[in-house]
Enzyme design. Structure first.
Site, short mmCIF file in Angstrom:
data_model
loop_
_atom_site.label_atom_id
_atom_site.label_comp_id
_atom_site.label_asym_id
_atom_site.label_seq_id
_atom_site.Cartn_x
_atom_site.Cartn_y
_atom_site.Cartn_z
CB SER A 225 -56.13 57.54 119.04
OG SER A 225 -55.89 58.87 118.29
CG ASP A 463 -54.47 65.40 122.78
OD1 ASP A 463 -54.95 65.75 122.02
OD2 ASP A 463 -54.39 64.24 123.28
CG HIS A 466 -56.84 62.21 121.33
ND1 HIS A 466 -55.62 62.68 120.91
CD2 HIS A 466 -57.13 60.99 120.85
CE1 HIS A 466 -55.05 61.70 120.25
NE2 HIS A 466 -56.15 60.76 120.02
#
Length: 488
Positions: A225, A463, A466
């Site tokens: 990802s 998060d 990312h």
């Protein structure tokens, strides 16, 4: 003879008078510029073909060793250079970001910093700028050609008023997880920072030029990802140069979400595709019977099932690292599989190397280096404080880059293994070293802004792995662009 001598004396006097007038004029001009600079706060930056000078009041200019020191940066009046590093090691410097409040304001003029009297020679391991002899006088003609290299990993993040190159509003291709501004993040200073190598000026990313370079070709990102993060960044950067948005579309009419893994966006005017194929490990995830139950395994001697779709790509950008942790690989207990054998226990670094060797064999067998360029992006750091992603780790309070590098934990070890494997390959693979420059950017993760406010839980997992878009992955794509721009 007497007349001639008399004429010479008069000419000398006239010349002296001219020089005196010129000197006085220069002093007046200098004094005027000084007055202007001391009485105004907004002035454009003036630029010539060799260097740029910031005339804003915050600029501190002094001359040192044939360089101009502007604020905290050195700008050489010599030839600009372009650099791309081929190593995954963290940078030696600890500058991180400019020390001026709000970071360093340094304007640029024009898109390219390679002059007409230079040529670029590039191969898979370096990019060099060679100074050509000038036609301006015999002495210039006699100058030897000069070759200079620059390490892109050594530099700092600087404020750039022209950033970002796109926004959440101008790019409809960002999925919810990376659209931090749309999800309510109000502090947008993280979008205004550009990575600036300390020893060279690199041409800015030119979306039109990039699209021309991939005209009729396939640009394919393969990985986890974090690579999808980079792929979406590239889509948005290219989308800004498209005149008709309707001519950019997903070939299977899929909307980008983290649930669906494979996408192919076509830029119709350029007859090219920018694709992404999800694979957490590059090798195959499977299931095997262990005892009386079938359990998940990772088959480290077999490629991911999507690998057949990677064939024929003109540019391949690989990554894997994010999932290679003891937690996500069940601590290596009854998880790694080779053939029909399940390893009772195998250390993650050993399994990682075996998987990369499987990948490298696939590349050597299926990629024609005359038709395809292969890149491998290094591990991107996470910035969890107070715990890991599943134990209360957070990064919400961070709104400025770090002034020194953040510990890379086990990512540095993975990068070393990648380097070892690449050296043993027959096919040239260009490393994209993003680890060091990304370490500073604790401020650029989604944190709680990876979801819309109405979907956000008060104790939601933050998060810090990312990256918000626009953001740091734009720089990774800039490095990719430089490699392609100055190809072998």
């Amino acid at each position: 003879m007497e007349r001639q001598w008399s004429f010479s004396v008069k000419s000398t006097r006239v010349l002296a008078l001219i020089i005196s007038i010129t000197t006085i004029s220069s002093a007046i001009v200098f004094f005027s510029v000084s007055l202007i600079r001391s009485n105004s706060s907004l002035y454009p930056t003036t630029t010539d073909s060799n260097f740029q000078i910031d005339l804003s009041p915050t600029a501190s200019i002094s001359e040192t060793n044939n360089h101009l020191r502007i604020s905290n940066s050195l700008v050489s009046p010599q030839a600009s250079q372009i650099l791309v590093s081929t190593h995954f090691n963290p940078p030696d410097n600890n500058s991180g970001s400019a020390e001026i409040p709000g970071f360093e304001h340094k304007a640029r003029g024009g898109e390219s910093f390679v002059r007409e009297d230079q040529v670029v020679i590039a191969n898979l391991t370096s990019i060099k700028v060679i100074e050509l002899p000038s036609n301006n006088g015999d002495e210039e003609e006699k100058k030897k050609k000069r070759i200079e290299e620059c390490d892109v990993t050594k530099g700092k993040w600087v404020y750039d008023s022209e950033y970002p190159v796109y926004t959440n509003a101008s790019c409809p291709l960002i999925d919810e997880g990376f659209a931090c501004e749309s999800n309510g993040r109000l502090d947008l200073n993280y979008t205004k920072l550009r990575w600036e190598p300390q020893d060279c000026d690199a041409p800015r990313f030119n979306a039109t030029k990039m699209l021309e370079m991939i005209r009729g070709k396939r640009l394919v990102f393969v990985g986890d990802s974090i690579n999808r993060n980079q792929w979406e960044s590239m889509l948005c950067m290219l989308f800004q140069a498209v005149k008709d948005p309707k001519k950019v579309y997903e070939t299977h009419n899929r909307r980008i979400t983290k649930e669906k893994g494979n996408y192919s966006f076509r830029f119709a005017d350029y007859k090219c595709t920018v694709e992404f194929y999800v694979t957490h490990f590059l090798v195959r995830e499977g299931r095997a019977k262990i005892g009386k139950k079938r359990r998940e395994t990772l088959i480290i001697d077999a490629m991911d099932r999507t690998s057949s779709r990677w064939k024929g790509a003109n540019i391949l950008v690989f990554n894997t690292a994010h999932w290679w942790s003891h937690y996500k690989t069940k601590s290596g207990i009854n998880y790694y599989q080779e053939g029909n054998e399940i390893h009772p226990k195998l250390h993650v670094s050993t399994a990682f190397k075996k998987a990369l060797q499987t990948w490298s064999s696939w590349v050597d067998k299926n990629v024609d280096p005359k038709k395809t360029r292969v890149f491998f992006r290094s591990a991107a750091p996470s910035h969890f404080s107070g715990g890991e992603w599943n134990s209360g780790g957070h990064c919400r309070e961070a709104n400025k880059p770090l002034n020194q590098t953040f510990k890379l934990s086990d990512s540095a070890g993975k990068n070393t293994i990648v380097e070892e494997v690449l050296k043993q390959m027959k096919t040239p693979v260009t490393p994209l070293n993003v680890s060091g420059l990304s370490q500073y950017r604790i401020d650029a993760h989604p944190s709680i802004y990876g979801t819309k406010p109405e979907n956000r839980r008060s104790q939601a997992v933050q998060d810090c792995s990312h990256w918000c878009l626009p953001g740091v992955p734009d720089t990774w794509n800039h490095l990719l662009y430089l490699h392609l721009l100055h190809k072998r």
